[in-house]
Design a protein around this motif. Structure first.
Motif, PDB file in Angstrom:
ATOM      1  N   UNK A   1       0.832  -1.162  -0.112  1.00  0.00           N
ATOM      2  CA  UNK A   1       0.220   0.136   0.040  1.00  0.00           C
ATOM      3  C   UNK A   1       0.847   1.085   0.196  1.00  0.00           C
ATOM      4  N   UNK A   2       2.298   1.411   0.265  1.00  0.00           N
ATOM      5  CA  UNK A   2       2.861   2.280   0.273  1.00  0.00           C
ATOM      6  C   UNK A   2       3.280   2.912  -1.365  1.00  0.00           C
ATOM      7  N   UNK A   3       3.171   4.287  -1.220  1.00  0.00           N
ATOM      8  CA  UNK A   3       3.458   4.968  -2.413  1.00  0.00           C
ATOM      9  C   UNK A   3       4.898   4.759  -2.981  1.00  0.00           C
ATOM     10  N   UNK A   4       5.456   4.552  -4.217  1.00  0.00           N
ATOM     11  CA  UNK A   4       6.975   4.379  -4.440  1.00  0.00           C
ATOM     12  C   UNK A   4       7.575   5.361  -3.882  1.00  0.00           C
ATOM     13  N   UNK A   5       7.223   6.466  -3.325  1.00  0.00           N
ATOM     14  CA  UNK A   5       8.041   7.528  -2.629  1.00  0.00           C
ATOM     15  C   UNK A   5       8.281   7.186  -1.343  1.00  0.00           C
ATOM     16  N   UNK A   6       7.400   6.328  -0.792  1.00  0.00           N
ATOM     17  CA  UNK A   6       7.290   5.898   0.599  1.00  0.00           C
ATOM     18  C   UNK A   6       8.249   4.607   0.821  1.00  0.00           C
ATOM     19  N   UNK A   7       8.079   3.990  -0.162  1.00  0.00           N
ATOM     20  CA  UNK A   7       8.553   2.489  -0.198  1.00  0.00           C
ATOM     21  C   UNK A   7       9.972   2.439   0.557  1.00  0.00           C
ATOM     22  N   UNK A   8      10.535   1.520   1.139  1.00  0.00           N
ATOM     23  CA  UNK A   8      11.601   1.470   1.807  1.00  0.00           C
ATOM     24  C   UNK A   8      12.565   0.990   1.154  1.00  0.00           C
ATOM     25  N   UNK A   9      12.372   0.073   0.248  1.00  0.00           N
ATOM     26  CA  UNK A   9      13.264  -0.668  -0.821  1.00  0.00           C
ATOM     27  C   UNK A   9      13.328  -0.078  -2.035  1.00  0.00           C
ATOM     28  N   UNK A  10      14.121  -0.463  -2.898  1.00  0.00           N
ATOM     29  CA  UNK A  10      14.325   0.089  -4.266  1.00  0.00           C
ATOM     30  C   UNK A  10      15.041  -0.894  -5.324  1.00  0.00           C
TER      31      UNK A  10
ATOM     32  N   UNK B   1      17.685  -2.048   0.165  1.00  0.00           N
ATOM     33  CA  UNK B   1      17.226  -0.917   1.233  1.00  0.00           C
ATOM     34  C   UNK B   1      17.568   0.322   0.423  1.00  0.00           C
ATOM     35  N   UNK B   2      16.613   1.251   0.467  1.00  0.00           N
ATOM     36  CA  UNK B   2      16.947   2.611  -0.047  1.00  0.00           C
ATOM     37  C   UNK B   2      17.740   3.444   1.012  1.00  0.00           C
ATOM     38  N   UNK B   3      18.983   4.128   0.372  1.00  0.00           N
ATOM     39  CA  UNK B   3      19.709   4.658   1.296  1.00  0.00           C
ATOM     40  C   UNK B   3      19.059   6.045   1.832  1.00  0.00           C
ATOM     41  N   UNK B   4      19.355   6.473   2.999  1.00  0.00           N
ATOM     42  CA  UNK B   4      19.062   7.351   3.793  1.00  0.00           C
ATOM     43  C   UNK B   4      20.082   8.675   3.712  1.00  0.00           C
ATOM     44  N   UNK B   5      19.571   9.892   3.355  1.00  0.00           N
ATOM     45  CA  UNK B   5      20.298  10.929   3.173  1.00  0.00           C
ATOM     46  C   UNK B   5      21.103  11.388   4.564  1.00  0.00           C
ATOM     47  N   UNK B   6      22.324  11.561   4.591  1.00  0.00           N
ATOM     48  CA  UNK B   6      22.978  12.260   5.662  1.00  0.00           C
ATOM     49  C   UNK B   6      22.733  13.798   5.820  1.00  0.00           C
ATOM     50  N   UNK B   7      23.208  14.493   6.864  1.00  0.00           N
ATOM     51  CA  UNK B   7      23.004  15.820   7.060  1.00  0.00           C
ATOM     52  C   UNK B   7      23.294  16.781   5.527  1.00  0.00           C
ATOM     53  N   UNK B   8      24.290  16.372   5.104  1.00  0.00           N
ATOM     54  CA  UNK B   8      24.935  17.168   3.693  1.00  0.00           C
ATOM     55  C   UNK B   8      24.594  16.595   2.479  1.00  0.00           C
ATOM     56  N   UNK B   9      23.597  15.538   2.415  1.00  0.00           N
ATOM     57  CA  UNK B   9      23.127  14.635   1.296  1.00  0.00           C
ATOM     58  C   UNK B   9      21.801  15.091   0.836  1.00  0.00           C
ATOM     59  N   UNK B  10      21.781  14.685  -0.374  1.00  0.00           N
ATOM     60  CA  UNK B  10      20.582  14.920  -1.142  1.00  0.00           C
ATOM     61  C   UNK B  10      19.947  13.366  -1.665  1.00  0.00           C
ATOM     62  N   UNK B  11      18.942  13.000  -1.421  1.00  0.00           N
ATOM     63  CA  UNK B  11      18.487  11.612  -2.032  1.00  0.00           C
ATOM     64  C   UNK B  11      17.826  12.056  -3.309  1.00  0.00           C
TER      65      UNK B  11
ATOM     66  N   UNK C   1      17.397   5.013  -6.406  1.00  0.00           N
ATOM     67  CA  UNK C   1      17.582   6.172  -5.610  1.00  0.00           C
ATOM     68  C   UNK C   1      19.088   6.051  -5.163  1.00  0.00           C
ATOM     69  N   UNK C   2      19.785   7.366  -4.914  1.00  0.00           N
ATOM     70  CA  UNK C   2      21.001   7.646  -4.757  1.00  0.00           C
ATOM     71  C   UNK C   2      21.330   8.643  -3.688  1.00  0.00           C
ATOM     72  N   UNK C   3      22.190   8.553  -2.683  1.00  0.00           N
ATOM     73  CA  UNK C   3      22.480   9.620  -1.863  1.00  0.00           C
ATOM     74  C   UNK C   3      23.728  10.292  -2.432  1.00  0.00           C
ATOM     75  N   UNK C   4      23.820  11.611  -2.687  1.00  0.00           N
ATOM     76  CA  UNK C   4      24.728  12.324  -3.342  1.00  0.00           C
ATOM     77  C   UNK C   4      24.813  13.433  -2.311  1.00  0.00           C
ATOM     78  N   UNK C   5      26.160  13.929  -2.099  1.00  0.00           N
ATOM     79  CA  UNK C   5      26.742  15.194  -1.246  1.00  0.00           C
ATOM     80  C   UNK C   5      26.216  16.228  -2.074  1.00  0.00           C
ATOM     81  N   UNK C   6      25.599  17.151  -1.508  1.00  0.00           N
ATOM     82  CA  UNK C   6      25.118  18.378  -2.120  1.00  0.00           C
ATOM     83  C   UNK C   6      25.992  19.127  -2.960  1.00  0.00           C
ATOM     84  N   UNK C   7      27.337  18.895  -2.581  1.00  0.00           N
ATOM     85  CA  UNK C   7      28.574  19.672  -3.174  1.00  0.00           C
ATOM     86  C   UNK C   7      28.712  18.980  -4.531  1.00  0.00           C
ATOM     87  N   UNK C   8      28.157  17.803  -4.970  1.00  0.00           N
ATOM     88  CA  UNK C   8      28.220  17.058  -6.038  1.00  0.00           C
ATOM     89  C   UNK C   8      27.239  17.112  -7.253  1.00  0.00           C
ATOM     90  N   UNK C   9      26.464  18.182  -7.129  1.00  0.00           N
ATOM     91  CA  UNK C   9      25.159  18.319  -7.614  1.00  0.00           C
ATOM     92  C   UNK C   9      25.251  19.718  -8.165  1.00  0.00           C
TER      93      UNK C   9
END
Ligand SMILES: NC(=O)c1ccc[n+]([C@@H]2O[C@H](COP(=O)([O-])OP(=O)(O)OC[C@H]3O[C@@H](n4cnc5c(N)ncnc54)[C@H](OP(=O)(O)O)[C@@H]3O)[C@@H](O)[C@H]2O)c1
Length: 333
Positions: free
Chosen positions: A3-12, A32-42, A115-123
């Motif tokens: 029932x979860x939407x694609x954006x809420x799904x915990x896997x990828x 498992x979908x990665x979780x963004x750290x403080x300086x990251x963008x998902x 999905x990928x976690x990327x430092x905001x400094x790399x985008x």
């Protein structure tokens, strides 16, 4: 998570490898979908491009790559670096991007996934005139071409620049960037790519199946040698007496890759007025922004050879590993 939407799904879905080896080590898996750290963008990945460096990391050869990417097995598990997509979430410290923004850049690892976690400094923001497929094709190859020509060779207006592998990922950007700098550009490629390299703006094209550029008598101010098919001593014959040669092929022996050739070039450069300058490119946001400007103003454009769906990422890497890419290979997600 029923029932979860694609954006809420915990896997990828992702291309996953648990050991070094040929493309067959890649499996399409739910992880498992990665979780963004403080300086990251998902980033919800729309497309990711692959290049020879990704192939070396996947195979773990030359073995020296394992010093960085994991001695016994790949540390990251999901290959791929260059990507473009939409911001799904941002870490606490990120102010430059918001969910919904379209971005492109390079991840430390793990672009071949939903999905990928990327430092905001790399985008950077996606230029409006670019599709995600085109944007994903840009970062590593174009940054390498830019840094080689601008920072290492200091290319100036009216200089003569020769680019080998002009039809490849780095070369196709290098021809256009050298033209944008006002140079007179010669591209070296095979017969089937002559029209392509000319369409990128090359003033002259040498078909290597018919002509050896080291034996024509023409000398160039700058040579960006992405292939290193000829010995350094031959290539130097085609270099002006105080010209700059950048040997740039990453290919080489099983243990050290190009390191032996790089060491020889460095030693030799102490004994000649010619500048022999092997280098290693590195990701830099400022350079990505420079490239975004060149793309937005139409001074450069990516050449897309083939696209593959994520489930066929292994085929994309197999194709890149064969070394005959025409522009860039992109995996769509
Ligand atoms: N210094 C760094 O930090 C750095 C960074 C990125 C990449 N690199 C290296 O740069 C090299 C090029 O990368 P890439 O992504 O452009 O590779 P690529 O996409 O595989 O392109 C190689 C191109 O060279 C052409 N080619 C093959 N033999 C040739 C010859 N004798 N003369 C002229 N062209 C020839 C190929 O087409 P045909 O076979 O059809 O002719 C192909 O289009 C790689 O070895 C990579 O490891 C270095």
């Amino acid at each position: 998570m029923p029932g979860a939407s694609p954006a809420e799904a915990a896997t990828m879905r992702a291309a996953v490898q648990h050991r070094y080896g040929p493309p067959s080590v890649l499996e399409s898996r739910e992880v498992g979908r990665p979780q963004p750290g403080r300086g990251d963008v998902l980033v919800q990945v729309g497309a990711a491009s692959v290049h020879p460096g990704d192939y070396f990391v996947m195979t773990g050869e030359p073995y020296m790559v394992r010093l960085v990417f994991g001695l016994r097995r790949p540390r990251h598990g999901i290959p791929g670096m260059d990507l473009a997509g939409v911001v799904a979430a941002v870490g606490r410290d990120v102010t430059a991007f918001r969910p919904g923004d379209k971005v492109f850049g390079w991840s430390s690892a793990g672009a071949l996934a939903e999905y990928a976690c990327v430092s905001a400094r790399k985008l950077a923001s996606l230029p409006a005139n670019l599709s995600v497929v085109d944007a994903a094709a840009v970062p590593t190859s174009a940054m390498t071409a830019l840094q080689a020509l601008r920072d290492i060779a200091n290319v100036r207006r009216a200089q003569t620049v020769l680019v080998t592998g002009a039809s490849g990922g780095v070369g196709s950007f290098a021809v256009q960037i050298a033209k944008a700098f006002g140079a007179e550009v010669t591209g070296v490629c095979s017969t089937r790519n002559v029209d392509l390299v000319r369409s990128l703006g090359a003033d002259h094209v040498v078909d290597y199946t018919r002509t050896d550029f080291t034996r024509t008598g023409t000398r160039y101010d700058v040579i960006l040698d992405n292939v290193e098919a000829q010995p350094l001593s031959d290539v130097r014959r085609a270099l002006a007496p105080t010209g700059t040669l950048i040997p740039n092929s990453g290919r080489g022996g099983r243990w050290l890759g190009p390191l032996g050739r790089i060491a020889r070039a460095r030693v030799l450069s102490g004994f000649t007025r010619q500048q022999l300058k092997p280098f290693t490119s590195f990701g830099k946001r400022e350079d990505l922004l420079t490239l975004a400007d060149l793309l937005a103003t139409g001074q450069i454009r990516p050449v897309i050879d083939r696209t593959y769906p994520l489930d066929e990422a292994a085929d994309a890497l197999r194709y890149v590993g064969a070394g005959h890419t025409r522009g860039k290979v992109v995996v769509t997600v």
